[in-house]
Design a protein around this motif. Sequence first.
Motif, PDB file in Angstrom:
ATOM      1  N   VAL A 540     -64.343   1.204  36.083  1.00  0.00           N
ATOM      2  CA  VAL A 540     -65.555   0.732  35.419  1.00  0.00           C
ATOM      3  C   VAL A 540     -66.407  -0.057  36.403  1.00  0.00           C
ATOM      4  O   VAL A 540     -65.936  -1.008  37.039  1.00  0.00           O
ATOM      5  CB  VAL A 540     -65.214  -0.158  34.208  1.00  0.00           C
ATOM      6  N   PHE A 541     -67.677   0.347  36.527  1.00  0.00           N
ATOM      7  CA  PHE A 541     -68.676  -0.428  37.264  1.00  0.00           C
ATOM      8  C   PHE A 541     -69.437  -1.275  36.244  1.00  0.00           C
ATOM      9  O   PHE A 541     -69.953  -0.756  35.251  1.00  0.00           O
ATOM     10  CB  PHE A 541     -69.670   0.493  37.975  1.00  0.00           C
ATOM     11  N   ALA A 542     -69.529  -2.562  36.499  1.00  0.00           N
ATOM     12  CA  ALA A 542     -70.284  -3.456  35.620  1.00  0.00           C
ATOM     13  C   ALA A 542     -70.746  -4.648  36.441  1.00  0.00           C
ATOM     14  O   ALA A 542     -70.281  -4.850  37.577  1.00  0.00           O
ATOM     15  CB  ALA A 542     -69.432  -3.921  34.441  1.00  0.00           C
ATOM     16  N   ASP A 543     -71.686  -5.415  35.894  1.00  0.00           N
ATOM     17  CA  ASP A 543     -72.017  -6.662  36.566  1.00  0.00           C
ATOM     18  C   ASP A 543     -71.229  -7.796  35.917  1.00  0.00           C
ATOM     19  O   ASP A 543     -70.595  -7.622  34.879  1.00  0.00           O
ATOM     20  CB  ASP A 543     -73.524  -6.933  36.557  1.00  0.00           C
ATOM     21  N   ARG A 544     -71.261  -8.943  36.543  1.00  0.00           N
ATOM     22  CA  ARG A 544     -70.384 -10.021  36.102  1.00  0.00           C
ATOM     23  C   ARG A 544     -70.764 -10.559  34.736  1.00  0.00           C
ATOM     24  O   ARG A 544     -69.919 -11.121  34.039  1.00  0.00           O
ATOM     25  CB  ARG A 544     -70.392 -11.157  37.134  1.00  0.00           C
ATOM     26  N   GLU A 545     -72.034 -10.378  34.296  1.00  0.00           N
ATOM     27  CA  GLU A 545     -72.427 -10.830  32.969  1.00  0.00           C
ATOM     28  C   GLU A 545     -71.919  -9.876  31.889  1.00  0.00           C
ATOM     29  O   GLU A 545     -71.498 -10.305  30.807  1.00  0.00           O
ATOM     30  CB  GLU A 545     -73.955 -10.966  32.854  1.00  0.00           C
ATOM     31  N   ARG A 546     -71.973  -8.592  32.169  1.00  0.00           N
ATOM     32  CA  ARG A 546     -71.588  -7.615  31.149  1.00  0.00           C
ATOM     33  C   ARG A 546     -70.083  -7.372  31.103  1.00  0.00           C
ATOM     34  O   ARG A 546     -69.577  -6.905  30.080  1.00  0.00           O
ATOM     35  CB  ARG A 546     -72.316  -6.291  31.407  1.00  0.00           C
ATOM     36  N   LEU A 547     -69.394  -7.654  32.164  1.00  0.00           N
ATOM     37  CA  LEU A 547     -67.951  -7.391  32.176  1.00  0.00           C
ATOM     38  C   LEU A 547     -67.209  -8.109  31.046  1.00  0.00           C
ATOM     39  O   LEU A 547     -66.398  -7.472  30.344  1.00  0.00           O
ATOM     40  CB  LEU A 547     -67.363  -7.777  33.536  1.00  0.00           C
ATOM     41  N   PRO A 548     -67.438  -9.398  30.782  1.00  0.00           N
ATOM     42  CA  PRO A 548     -66.738 -10.040  29.659  1.00  0.00           C
ATOM     43  C   PRO A 548     -67.090  -9.436  28.306  1.00  0.00           C
ATOM     44  O   PRO A 548     -66.286  -9.509  27.357  1.00  0.00           O
ATOM     45  CB  PRO A 548     -67.204 -11.506  29.747  1.00  0.00           C
ATOM     46  N   MET A 549     -68.291  -8.817  28.196  1.00  0.00           N
ATOM     47  CA  MET A 549     -68.712  -8.234  26.923  1.00  0.00           C
ATOM     48  C   MET A 549     -67.940  -6.972  26.576  1.00  0.00           C
ATOM     49  O   MET A 549     -68.043  -6.488  25.446  1.00  0.00           O
ATOM     50  CB  MET A 549     -70.213  -7.922  26.965  1.00  0.00           C
ATOM     51  N   LEU A 550     -67.176  -6.448  27.517  1.00  0.00           N
ATOM     52  CA  LEU A 550     -66.348  -5.289  27.196  1.00  0.00           C
ATOM     53  C   LEU A 550     -65.174  -5.671  26.301  1.00  0.00           C
ATOM     54  O   LEU A 550     -64.515  -4.805  25.709  1.00  0.00           O
ATOM     55  CB  LEU A 550     -65.817  -4.639  28.483  1.00  0.00           C
ATOM     56  N   GLY A 551     -64.886  -6.951  26.212  1.00  0.00           N
ATOM     57  CA  GLY A 551     -63.826  -7.421  25.315  1.00  0.00           C
ATOM     58  C   GLY A 551     -62.434  -7.111  25.810  1.00  0.00           C
ATOM     59  O   GLY A 551     -61.517  -6.910  24.991  1.00  0.00           O
ATOM     60  N   LEU A 552     -62.225  -7.075  27.104  1.00  0.00           N
ATOM     61  CA  LEU A 552     -60.910  -6.757  27.669  1.00  0.00           C
ATOM     62  C   LEU A 552     -60.146  -8.035  27.993  1.00  0.00           C
ATOM     63  O   LEU A 552     -60.716  -9.017  28.474  1.00  0.00           O
ATOM     64  CB  LEU A 552     -61.073  -5.928  28.942  1.00  0.00           C
ATOM     65  N   ARG A 553     -58.832  -8.003  27.742  1.00  0.00           N
ATOM     66  CA  ARG A 553     -57.982  -9.091  28.205  1.00  0.00           C
ATOM     67  C   ARG A 553     -57.709  -8.902  29.699  1.00  0.00           C
ATOM     68  O   ARG A 553     -57.806  -7.796  30.241  1.00  0.00           O
ATOM     69  CB  ARG A 553     -56.661  -9.111  27.451  1.00  0.00           C
ATOM     70  N   GLU A 554     -57.325  -9.962  30.371  1.00  0.00           N
ATOM     71  CA  GLU A 554     -57.100  -9.890  31.807  1.00  0.00           C
ATOM     72  C   GLU A 554     -55.948  -8.967  32.171  1.00  0.00           C
ATOM     73  O   GLU A 554     -55.909  -8.405  33.267  1.00  0.00           O
ATOM     74  CB  GLU A 554     -56.854 -11.294  32.375  1.00  0.00           C
ATOM     75  N   ASP A 555     -54.967  -8.827  31.244  1.00  0.00           N
ATOM     76  CA  ASP A 555     -53.828  -7.964  31.552  1.00  0.00           C
ATOM     77  C   ASP A 555     -54.135  -6.486  31.317  1.00  0.00           C
ATOM     78  O   ASP A 555     -53.307  -5.614  31.600  1.00  0.00           O
ATOM     79  CB  ASP A 555     -52.612  -8.365  30.712  1.00  0.00           C
ATOM     80  N   GLN A 556     -55.335  -6.168  30.798  1.00  0.00           N
ATOM     81  CA  GLN A 556     -55.683  -4.782  30.519  1.00  0.00           C
ATOM     82  C   GLN A 556     -56.417  -4.099  31.672  1.00  0.00           C
ATOM     83  O   GLN A 556     -56.643  -2.893  31.637  1.00  0.00           O
ATOM     84  CB  GLN A 556     -56.547  -4.707  29.250  1.00  0.00           C
ATOM     85  N   TYR A 557     -56.774  -4.851  32.690  1.00  0.00           N
ATOM     86  CA  TYR A 557     -57.505  -4.242  33.807  1.00  0.00           C
ATOM     87  C   TYR A 557     -57.151  -4.959  35.114  1.00  0.00           C
ATOM     88  O   TYR A 557     -56.631  -6.089  35.105  1.00  0.00           O
ATOM     89  CB  TYR A 557     -59.015  -4.290  33.574  1.00  0.00           C
ATOM     90  N   ASP A 558     -57.414  -4.278  36.218  1.00  0.00           N
ATOM     91  CA  ASP A 558     -57.257  -4.842  37.555  1.00  0.00           C
ATOM     92  C   ASP A 558     -58.629  -4.926  38.208  1.00  0.00           C
ATOM     93  O   ASP A 558     -59.406  -3.965  38.170  1.00  0.00           O
ATOM     94  CB  ASP A 558     -56.348  -3.968  38.420  1.00  0.00           C
ATOM     95  N   LEU A 559     -58.921  -6.046  38.814  1.00  0.00           N
ATOM     96  CA  LEU A 559     -60.165  -6.184  39.572  1.00  0.00           C
ATOM     97  C   LEU A 559     -59.972  -5.524  40.933  1.00  0.00           C
ATOM     98  O   LEU A 559     -59.129  -5.957  41.731  1.00  0.00           O
ATOM     99  CB  LEU A 559     -60.534  -7.661  39.743  1.00  0.00           C
ATOM    100  N   LEU A 560     -60.736  -4.503  41.212  1.00  0.00           N
ATOM    101  CA  LEU A 560     -60.592  -3.762  42.458  1.00  0.00           C
ATOM    102  C   LEU A 560     -61.552  -4.224  43.543  1.00  0.00           C
ATOM    103  O   LEU A 560     -61.219  -4.182  44.733  1.00  0.00           O
ATOM    104  CB  LEU A 560     -60.816  -2.259  42.206  1.00  0.00           C
ATOM    105  N   ASP A 561     -62.753  -4.641  43.149  1.00  0.00           N
ATOM    106  CA  ASP A 561     -63.737  -5.038  44.157  1.00  0.00           C
ATOM    107  C   ASP A 561     -64.818  -5.862  43.490  1.00  0.00           C
ATOM    108  O   ASP A 561     -65.078  -5.728  42.286  1.00  0.00           O
ATOM    109  CB  ASP A 561     -64.354  -3.804  44.834  1.00  0.00           C
ATOM    110  N   ALA A 562     -65.464  -6.720  44.275  1.00  0.00           N
ATOM    111  CA  ALA A 562     -66.576  -7.534  43.786  1.00  0.00           C
ATOM    112  C   ALA A 562     -67.574  -7.686  44.927  1.00  0.00           C
ATOM    113  O   ALA A 562     -67.222  -8.175  46.000  1.00  0.00           O
ATOM    114  CB  ALA A 562     -66.095  -8.899  43.317  1.00  0.00           C
ATOM    115  N   LYS A 563     -68.793  -7.241  44.691  1.00  0.00           N
ATOM    116  CA  LYS A 563     -69.861  -7.358  45.684  1.00  0.00           C
ATOM    117  C   LYS A 563     -71.096  -7.893  44.986  1.00  0.00           C
ATOM    118  O   LYS A 563     -71.648  -7.255  44.088  1.00  0.00           O
ATOM    119  CB  LYS A 563     -70.173  -6.003  46.312  1.00  0.00           C
ATOM    120  N   ARG A 564     -71.505  -9.099  45.394  1.00  0.00           N
ATOM    121  CA  ARG A 564     -72.621  -9.777  44.758  1.00  0.00           C
ATOM    122  C   ARG A 564     -72.400  -9.813  43.240  1.00  0.00           C
ATOM    123  O   ARG A 564     -71.381 -10.284  42.789  1.00  0.00           O
ATOM    124  CB  ARG A 564     -73.942  -9.133  45.145  1.00  0.00           C
ATOM    125  N   ARG A 565     -73.309  -9.231  42.454  1.00  0.00           N
ATOM    126  CA  ARG A 565     -73.136  -9.296  41.004  1.00  0.00           C
ATOM    127  C   ARG A 565     -72.323  -8.137  40.455  1.00  0.00           C
ATOM    128  O   ARG A 565     -72.011  -8.095  39.272  1.00  0.00           O
ATOM    129  CB  ARG A 565     -74.514  -9.317  40.325  1.00  0.00           C
TER     130      ARG A 565
END
Length: 585
Positions: A540-565
């Motif tokens: 999933v590609f998202a920005d940091r504001e919209r990512l929490p709106m997906l309603g996912l718990r931290e154990d349901q996904y892995d953060l693979l990369d972060a570049k700017r927003r």
Amino acid sequence: MKTPEKFPTFVWGVSLVTVVLAGGLAFLYQLGTANLVDETEPLFAEAARQMTVTGDWITPYFNGEPRFDKPPLVYWLMAIAYRLIGTNEWAVRLPSALSALAVMGGTYVTLWRFVPMASGSRHGWLLPWGAASLGAIAIAFNPQTFIWGRTGVSDMLLCACVGLSLLSFFWGYATEGKPQDYAYLSFFVWMGLAVLAKGPVGMVLPVGIIGGFLLYGGNVKTVWREMRPLRGWLVFFLITIPWYLLIWQANGEAYIESFFGYHNVERFTRVVNRHSGPWYFYFGVVLVGFAPWSAYLPAAIARLRVWRRGWWRNLPRQEQLGGFALFWFGGVFLFFTVAVTKLPSYVLPLIPAAAILVSLLLSEEMLHRSSLSRRWLLASHAGSWLIWMLMAIALVILPFIIGPDPVVDRIDLEIFKSGLSTWGAGVIVAIASVVEAVALTRRRGVAIAQIGGFALFLLLVAHPMFGLLDELRQQPIRQMADTARALYQPGDRLLSVGFEKPSIVFYTQKPVTYVPRPSLGREDLRQQVEQGNLSGTTLVFADRERLPMLGLREDQYDLLDAKRRYRLIRVHHDRLDKFTHKDPD
């Protein structure tokens, strides 16, 4: 003492080298260093790449869907470039760059051939060389062709095909015998390629321009017979009809309605994609897009005195290049002014005509032979200086007017911190001052000062600024796409939430599902669970504001990369037992 006029080969060599260097600086220097620019450029790049992957060279596809926006010529050229030099930014932009160089070359040769030597002047023999060099360089050294000649879309290709078709016509019009026959045939060939580049407009523009020119000159019937129209139109239809028949056979009415209905008729008759503008829209586009040469266009047009129709019609055909360029310029300008949908790139095909008009004026000015009053020229020089100064002011205030950016936090501050806006403005002010000083003291050197000034502007301001904007805006999404491609596993899906960046498809070389809102992203992930796709994952590609709106718990996904927003995560379907947030966004 030997004089340069005894060394035409030397003069020709200097002229040619200067033009080649200008074209290289404008269109080839650092051509492939910047990433593809969203939104439009990756659409063309990926459609061409799909042709090399699927082997279907008839129907262009993007992200699994037919792309009926444009005919195939630009896709074919990009695909051939992919095969020759690899699938990269160079290959995407090379057709546009070569198109710009081609129209420079055609203009150079035409001016050299049809601008006569100036009689009664010791340096009159230099006039064709000066006009040819200046006309070609003016095509390269202006913002409009500089930008579109380095962008992987079809606009510069259309400009070249239309331009070369019109130049071919004039060669036929102004010559006799076999050269005339070949030139007229070349006109139909280039017009056919223009239709394959962007559709019916590739025929409407040349035919309308030539029709107006011949009607004004009163020799329609004579030239029509000279052109051998039956043979010419046969060649034109042999070039254009086969592909249109094949894509209609493959896609039926869907193609007709999309390409001819939406992308041609509707763009001309109503506003499409909110690309509207007032009736004077293209006055501003030409003023800025053809800067700094646009300041000389009023004087260049007044110099022709085409309103003296009887006198003008009696001119030998070889001496009517200026009048033909005026009909060329005016035809493109009026056609797109009438069209309801307006975009700056639409009037790109008038740039070669504008360059011819200005080169005829300034080359005479260099020999102190201009037929205009000194007031016209002084006003033009003052207008050029004003354009340079406005460019400097615009660069200074750029960080304050650029507005919020969805990718870069405080992009205005980033630009200001780079120093490029203030440094660039200082460079432009220096250029403007030198040009104005030359205009007031040495009329002969104005064109040289403008050329040198714009070359410095490209080297010291334009190229570095584009590099900075690429680093701030496009590089992050490219890096995220590279990460996704490297970590992609069989069975994975790609989902982009909240922004539609076609470059993700090109750089990952995978299909991407785009959804505009996080609520639709949540629904998409729910469907994977409901469909039993529990063993797969979604990148999933998202920005940091919209990512929490997906309603996912931290154990349901892995953060693979972060570049700017931007954020890239891997969502595991087998962990999607429930969502923490279900409220609509």
